[in-house]
Design a protein around this motif. Structure first.
Motif, PDB file in Angstrom:
ATOM      1  N   GLY A   1       8.184 -25.288  49.157  1.00  0.00           N
ATOM      2  CA  GLY A   1       9.334 -24.452  48.801  1.00  0.00           C
ATOM      3  C   GLY A   1      10.444 -24.631  49.822  1.00  0.00           C
ATOM      4  O   GLY A   1      10.323 -25.440  50.750  1.00  0.00           O
TER       5      GLY A   1
ATOM      6  N   GLU B   1      15.386 -19.647  52.749  1.00  0.00           N
ATOM      7  CA  GLU B   1      16.836 -19.432  52.655  1.00  0.00           C
ATOM      8  C   GLU B   1      17.597 -20.102  53.795  1.00  0.00           C
ATOM      9  O   GLU B   1      18.669 -20.673  53.603  1.00  0.00           O
TER      10      GLU B   1
ATOM     11  N   ARG C   1      15.895 -29.464  46.734  1.00  0.00           N
ATOM     12  CA  ARG C   1      15.982 -27.993  46.765  1.00  0.00           C
ATOM     13  C   ARG C   1      16.338 -27.425  45.390  1.00  0.00           C
ATOM     14  O   ARG C   1      15.932 -26.336  45.031  1.00  0.00           O
TER      15      ARG C   1
ATOM     16  N   THR D   1      14.002 -24.899  43.124  1.00  0.00           N
ATOM     17  CA  THR D   1      14.523 -23.578  42.753  1.00  0.00           C
ATOM     18  C   THR D   1      14.738 -23.433  41.247  1.00  0.00           C
ATOM     19  O   THR D   1      14.447 -22.389  40.674  1.00  0.00           O
ATOM     20  N   TYR D   2      15.270 -24.476  40.612  1.00  0.00           N
ATOM     21  CA  TYR D   2      15.650 -24.337  39.193  1.00  0.00           C
ATOM     22  C   TYR D   2      14.907 -25.301  38.273  1.00  0.00           C
ATOM     23  O   TYR D   2      15.076 -25.254  37.056  1.00  0.00           O
TER      24      TYR D   2
ATOM     25  N   GLN E   1      23.755 -25.640  38.854  1.00  0.00           N
ATOM     26  CA  GLN E   1      23.715 -25.101  40.217  1.00  0.00           C
ATOM     27  C   GLN E   1      24.095 -26.177  41.234  1.00  0.00           C
ATOM     28  O   GLN E   1      24.760 -25.905  42.226  1.00  0.00           O
TER      29      GLN E   1
END
Ligand code: SF4
Length: 301
Positions: A37, A40, A80, A84-85, A94
């Motif tokens: 993952g 942030e 990334r 995330t998507y 994005q």
């Protein structure tokens, strides 16, 4: 400009009017197979690195009044974004938004956006989503349309048209590129044809011709070829070639001139919906040219 492309982008920006960068590759980190993952802070650090790398390019483009295309490609989204998507139209949007927002913070707005994918349904979804997002966020940036890696031949053209024309018909898109695995100049007539078929540009003669049926009174294919060979340079005209008098005149779609099978061996020539004269079939094409000349609409090729 692809992998870690700042240096190349800075150089080409001196010589062209618009530079395209791929947000998935402009600042490129090799994907890490053990990764599970993105924290942030990691994403913030990457955004800071992109900002640092974009800033010199954006300054140069701004100084020279040149444009930047943020050209997302479905096949090369950054890791990334994939985490995330996923590998989705939303991930593509994005990806573009990240760069658009960085440019916004750098007060750079001379931007064009593209969302290319090699599958028409994916690019359709991505462009529609992108257009909504640009509207919602108040970025009135033009869209450059394309189906990337469309292949060659008839299918490459049909696939490109399925994607590009669908969006144009919805009112989306400002520039287009048909990407074929053929000599680059062969892409251009396809673009013109898409624009003409949609009534957005008129750069050639529009031929209306019926598909032929049991009523057809002459060799339609042969006559259409002859008519086209004689008149293809008369840009702006609409010319109909119809096989019979039963449906032909009604279905000529308001063509400027019509070449219609009247009875076996005889052709009727029309100006608009008005029958002007009947001639023997062997004189049909010459008589059509003569009629166009009489009307002062002929140009020598
Ligand atoms: S215009 Fe006449 S010849 Fe042509 S398809 Fe229609 S009916 Fe058949």
């Amino acid at each position: 400009v692809h992998h870690n492309g700042m240096k190349i982008a800075l150089e080409v920006a001196q010589h062209v009017d618009k530079v395209r960068i791929n947000p998935g590759l402009y600042v490129f980190d090799k994907p890490d197979p053990s990764r599970t993952g993105f924290a942030e802070e990691e994403i913030a650090a990457i955004v800071a690195r992109i900002t640092e790398t974009l800033e010199p390019l954006v300054s140069l483009l701004k100084a020279q009044d040149k444009a930047l295309r943020i050209g997302v490609n479905h096949g090369s989204l950054a890791e990334r974004m994939l985490f995330t998507y996923g590998d989705t139209p939303l991930g593509m949007v994005q990806s573009a938004m990240e760069f658009i927002q960085i440019c916004d913070r750098l007060d750079f707005h001379n931007i064009v956006v593209s969302m290319k994918a090699s599958r028409a349904p994916v690019m359709l979804a991505a462009y529609r989503l992108m257009a909504d997002r640009l509207d919602a966020e108040g970025f009135p940036y033009p869209l450059h349309l394309g189906v990337t890696e469309a292949g060659d031949g008839d299918y490459g053209r049909i696939k490109s048209t399925a994607g590009i024309a669908t969006l144009l018909a919805e009112g989306l898109g400002d520039t287009i590129r048909v990407s074929l695995t053929e000599a680059p100049e062969r892409e251009i007539p396809v673009c013109y044809s898409i624009l003409q078929a949609l009534g957005l540009r008129k750069t050639m003669v529009e031929y209306v011709a019926c598909p032929s049926c049991g009523r057809t009174l002459f060799n339609l294919e042969e006559v259409l070829h002859k008519v086209r060979a004689a008149t293809a340079h008369l840009t702006g005209l609409d010319i109909a070639v119809m096989g019979c008098i039963v449906n032909g005149p009604g279905e000529m779609a308001d063509a400027d001139y019509g070449y219609v099978g009247k009875i076996p061996g005889t052709i009727s020539l029309y100006r608009g919906r008005e029958e002007i004269r009947r001639v023997p079939e062997q004189e049909g094409v010459e008589a059509l040219i003569a009629l166009i000349k009489e009307d002062g609409r002929w140009l020598d090729p």
